[in-house]
Structure formats: C-alpha cells, structure tokens
Design an enzyme around this catalytic site. Sequence first.
Site, mmCIF file in Angstrom:
data_model
loop_
_atom_site.group_PDB
_atom_site.id
_atom_site.type_symbol
_atom_site.label_atom_id
_atom_site.label_comp_id
_atom_site.label_asym_id
_atom_site.label_seq_id
_atom_site.Cartn_x
_atom_site.Cartn_y
_atom_site.Cartn_z
ATOM 1 N N ASP A 85 0.795 -1.071 0.165
ATOM 2 C CA ASP A 85 0.001 0.119 -0.029
ATOM 3 C C ASP A 85 0.781 1.129 0.040
ATOM 4 O O ASP A 85 1.840 1.321 0.550
ATOM 5 C CB ASP A 85 -0.846 -0.019 1.367
ATOM 6 C CG ASP A 85 -1.766 1.281 1.515
ATOM 7 O OD1 ASP A 85 -1.885 1.968 0.471
ATOM 8 O OD2 ASP A 85 -1.861 1.702 2.609
ATOM 9 N N ASP B 140 -6.635 -11.422 -14.393
ATOM 10 C CA ASP B 140 -7.501 -12.353 -13.886
ATOM 11 C C ASP B 140 -8.855 -12.349 -14.721
ATOM 12 O O ASP B 140 -9.479 -11.238 -14.926
ATOM 13 C CB ASP B 140 -7.815 -12.256 -12.544
ATOM 14 C CG ASP B 140 -8.126 -13.541 -11.776
ATOM 15 O OD1 ASP B 140 -9.105 -14.323 -12.077
ATOM 16 O OD2 ASP B 140 -7.613 -13.758 -10.692
ATOM 17 N N ASP C 263 -10.945 -17.627 -14.267
ATOM 18 C CA ASP C 263 -11.447 -18.067 -13.307
ATOM 19 C C ASP C 263 -12.761 -19.055 -13.378
ATOM 20 O O ASP C 263 -13.453 -18.828 -14.232
ATOM 21 C CB ASP C 263 -12.392 -16.714 -12.439
ATOM 22 C CG ASP C 263 -12.744 -17.031 -10.896
ATOM 23 O OD1 ASP C 263 -12.050 -17.098 -10.076
ATOM 24 O OD2 ASP C 263 -13.925 -16.925 -11.027
ATOM 25 N N GLU D 50 -8.654 -22.084 -14.081
ATOM 26 C CA GLU D 50 -8.662 -22.508 -12.763
ATOM 27 C C GLU D 50 -10.097 -23.791 -13.067
ATOM 28 O O GLU D 50 -11.100 -22.984 -13.467
ATOM 29 C CB GLU D 50 -9.273 -21.472 -11.871
ATOM 30 C CG GLU D 50 -9.392 -22.019 -10.112
ATOM 31 C CD GLU D 50 -10.458 -21.254 -9.597
ATOM 32 O OE1 GLU D 50 -10.418 -21.198 -8.213
ATOM 33 O OE2 GLU D 50 -11.204 -20.448 -9.994
ATOM 34 N N HIS E 92 -4.755 -17.340 -3.492
ATOM 35 C CA HIS E 92 -5.412 -16.577 -2.357
ATOM 36 C C HIS E 92 -6.666 -17.419 -1.987
ATOM 37 O O HIS E 92 -7.486 -16.676 -1.243
ATOM 38 C CB HIS E 92 -6.005 -15.419 -3.221
ATOM 39 C CG HIS E 92 -6.950 -15.610 -4.232
ATOM 40 N ND1 HIS E 92 -6.348 -16.472 -5.443
ATOM 41 C CD2 HIS E 92 -8.235 -15.364 -4.539
ATOM 42 C CE1 HIS E 92 -7.142 -16.755 -6.290
ATOM 43 N NE2 HIS E 92 -8.525 -16.004 -5.819
ATOM 44 N N ASP E 93 -7.078 -18.560 -2.418
ATOM 45 C CA ASP E 93 -8.071 -19.355 -1.727
ATOM 46 C C ASP E 93 -7.771 -20.186 -0.797
ATOM 47 O O ASP E 93 -8.466 -20.995 -0.498
ATOM 48 C CB ASP E 93 -8.894 -19.868 -3.118
ATOM 49 C CG ASP E 93 -9.424 -19.109 -3.871
ATOM 50 O OD1 ASP E 93 -9.966 -18.008 -3.321
ATOM 51 O OD2 ASP E 93 -9.926 -19.525 -5.077
#
Length: 545
Positions: free
Chosen positions: A21, A98, A198, A251, A320-321
């Site tokens: 950030d 993505d 995705d 994915e 991230h999952d």
Amino acid sequence: MDVNYQKDMVVYQIYPRSFADTNGDGIGDLRGIIEKLDYLADLGINAIWLSPIYVSPDDDNGYDIADYKAVHRQYGTLADFDELVAEGKKRGIGIVMDLVINHTSDEHEWFQRALAGEKRYQDYYILRDGKNGKLPNNWGNFFAECPWAPFGDTGKYYLHLFSKKQPDLNWHNPAVLEEVKDILRFWLDRGVMGFRCDVINVIYKNTLRNGKWRPILTGMEHYLSTDGCHKILNTLRREVLDPYGAFTVGETVFVDIPKAKDLTDPARKELDMVFAFEHMECDQVIVKWFKTRLRPKRLMKCLAKWQQGMDWNACYFENHDQPRFISRFADAAAFRREASTMMAGLQMTLRGTPYVYEGQEIGMTNFDYADLSDVQDIESHNIYALATKLGIPRAVRWKMIRRTSRDNGRTPMQWTPQAHGGFTSGTPWLKVNGNYKTVNVETDAASDNSVRAFWKTMIRLRKTDPVLIDGTFETVHIGRRVFAFDRVLGDKRCRVLCNMSGKAAKLAKHLQASPSLSNYQTVTPDVMQPFEFRLIREGGDTHEA
Ligand code: TEU
Ligand code: CA
C-alpha cells in the site's frame, strides 16, 4: 503455434489488496506493485498474475466485477496499469490478468439494465420462474448459499453459483461471447501476456434440470466441462488469443486427469494449462470445510499421478483461496524455514509452470487471529453461519475457519519488522499476521539462512537447467516421509529427494548419493533431516546451499 507459453516461465501471483500500500488507505495498490518490481525481478520471476483489479463492490474482493474495462479506484488508474506493463516489460516480466466470466457483479451495468427491464440484458443472465413457490431447481452453491435469488420484484430468480452479488452469465447467449472477446482485446491491446480464467470449466450450463443429490454442489454434472464450454474456449483461443500469442491458465474445479487433458490438449486449442485441485485435497477431510492435517504420502501419490498423467501443467501449492501450505503440515511451525525451502525445491523441480504466491518466498504462515471478527472472507462467514445453523459447537466452528479460511493466504505481505509489517502506514484492510517481526522480507534478507535466498536459487535453476525445464518425470520412491523422483532429459538426470515430514527419515541404499544442492548446510548420506530437500545431479557434486 501450438502453445502460447515459454517453458522457462515462473509466475508470481499478486493479490493486489494485500501486496503493498503506497497511500496509507490500508489497501494495496498498483503503485505498490510498481515499486516492488525490482524486488520481483531480483527473485527471478518472469510473469505476474494479478488477482482482479477491476471496478468492483468487493463482495468477493474483486471477483465480482462491475466494470471489466476500468481499474478500481483504490488500486489506481489505467495510466498506472499501463506503467506497470511498461515497467514490467523493461524487467522481462509480463502481466497476466484475472478473467472472471462465469459471473459479473450485480452492480455491473448489464445486470442493472436487466433489472430495469431491458430484455437484451436479461438474456445475459440466467433467469427462471420458481416452480409453484419453490426454487427453479435443487442445485448447490460454492459459498454455502442458496444459488437462486429473487430477480427484483419480477417473481423470477437469477442463478448465482457464488455469492448473491455474483449473478452467473448466460453463455447460451452469443452476445455474451462477443462482449468477452471485446474485453479480452481491450487488455491485450494494453500489452498483457495472458489470462488466468476463473472457474472457467463451469461457465456453460447444459440444462437447469435438477441434479443428483450430493453433499456439496448438487447439479454440477450439468455444468462441469460441458461441450459448450469447450467450444467457447476454442473460439476465444482461435479468434482472440492466438493472434496475440496470449497464454491462458484455467482455474478448473473438480477436474480429473482426462478432463484436464481435454482442456489443455494443444491440438484442441483451448487452454494452455490448468489449476487442478486434487493435490490440494490431500488433507484428512471430514466434510469439505473441515480439514485436519495434510497426509504427505497421499500428496506424493497425487503429485506423481498428475505429473505422469499430464504432459504439462500449472504447478502450485498456494494461492489466495488456500491456507498457507507449510501450515498444513502438523510440525511445520517448528521447521518454518526448512518446510518453506523444501517446498521451493519441490515446486521448482516438478514438471510444469510454477506459480509462486506472494509471501511463499519468505515462508509466510496461516493467520493467528483469535476471533471471527478479524476474518473478512465471505466464504468463511457463510460457512460459519451454516455451521451455526447445523448446531456445530462454537469451538469446532472456529477450528474449521482457522484451518480452511481463505484469509489465511490473504493477510498482508510482510516486508519489514515495522508496524503492520511495512505493508501500510495506515490500518490494513485485514490484520497482518502477528509473526511479522520475525517473518518479513527485510529480516529474512539479513539472515544468513535466508528463506528467500533459497527460493531465488531454485527459481534460477528452474529457469536455466534444461533438465528441470523440459525433462520427463519419473517416480523413484513414495514413502511415509520421503518423496523421490527423477527428471530426465536425454542422458542427463536430476534426482530430487524431499522429506515431507518433521521427522528424520532413514534412506534406503539406492537413494543415498551426495547432493549438489540442499536446504540444509550439512547433509548425512543415509538420513534426511526434517523437511530436507536434496537435488542430486548425475556426476555433479558441488554443494551450493
Ligand atoms: O475460486 C473458485 C473456487 O473454486 C473457490 O471459490 C473455492 O470453492 C473455494 O475457494 C474453496 O475454499 C475462484 C476464485 O479463485 C475465488 O477467489 C473466487 O471467490 C471464486 O472463483 C468466484 O469468482
Ligand atoms: Ca492503497
């Protein structure tokens, strides 16, 4: 051209919210990624996959897209994005976007216009009447919700396989395909190298008939890898992706080897590679959302099966999952460095394209929160609510969430030992892991036992050694603790040994040889130490670690 990827590609996945950030709002941004490009170039990766950065109400952290052709204000602007592409290019790093096209956000203009009564846009979604006051069918939902939600006050319902703010698109409508072609070209013209697609194997629903009852996802037989899906992928590939030489990784949920092969067979021209899930399910599972510890032997068998079954595939242990991989081993806490470097060795020596997830390279671990109020993930909250409804005791519910929550992998990247791990000068959107004072890039770099240094060594080897780039995979040994395999190219051979347990492992005679590389300073020929990794080259014996 048959495939749109280079075999020496090593991809690094960034979850933009949690990476870096720069303006103190607690959310990672594109400028943060640009600032870290030298860090990434130094690590040796040559592609970045960005989790969604599009305009989104963030019901599912950007996987609910409200505008496919604009950057979410919190991440920056299109100009920042163009700069990222240009700066990446200078360093030999391509950008992979993505692509989330199973569903949009309910705040997308298409859905809003559909709700306002425009027939054209109603056909973009899957709308059905209820059946005598009941739902249109008996299907399940990925996020433990009901997959049908009322479509305004029309009396109809819309299908959503994920959250109710993620209405599924109607892929029977050719207009949807045209829109997506246009979106792809928009980003390809800005210089992106490819797409991570995705839940791509569920986009085309054959019918909406009732499904055979299952504990989860009743109805999936009507939409998993349908012919319609294959056709769409082939069209996108021929008409849009191939002219740009753009690569795709899909994915793909619930794929077995035959299905994964169908989707990636170069002759069929669909996807270049897929993320399969079977090796992520090698924990002891009671119900889907209650995993206990990883079973190493089962993992080895699964990896070997996929390595032998596929000519080429994506190779990942985290994203991230998923919970952090090293936290899935019962004893990794005591061997954090060893487990992480062993994973580096394993991931960079398997055949296929490696995908490193942010933080993996410094051995980040699962979150240490004590309470659900620190968890943000929609899936975790839904599961907790469902578990409450089912009367599962509170302590067990929390244990389920701790073990499986997607937020385990989403805690902010740990850069320094300063406040919030140097991720932000403000308050992070999700709490930083309490171990940031010891686990962070800066402290790791100063250590003479750096985790990242070992990842770096492995990534460089993976990109330069022809045997690791293109050698075949041959299983040598699968034991309770030790996994051994060979990579073979012509008359050259690399043997890999991984002790995937926190206990020492005695080696059989035929596995004893002097390694050219290990994650331990000293090795004993006949015993492997906890989470020890060895690479043995035929004829080679220079110890590099
Ligand atoms: O994930 C699809 C998917 O299968 C996961 O939701 C999975 O069911 C779950 O994570 C297991 O814990 C993709 C994205 O990677 C995910 O972040 C999105 O939430 C989802 O699609 C919807 O777009
Ligand atoms: Ca920010």
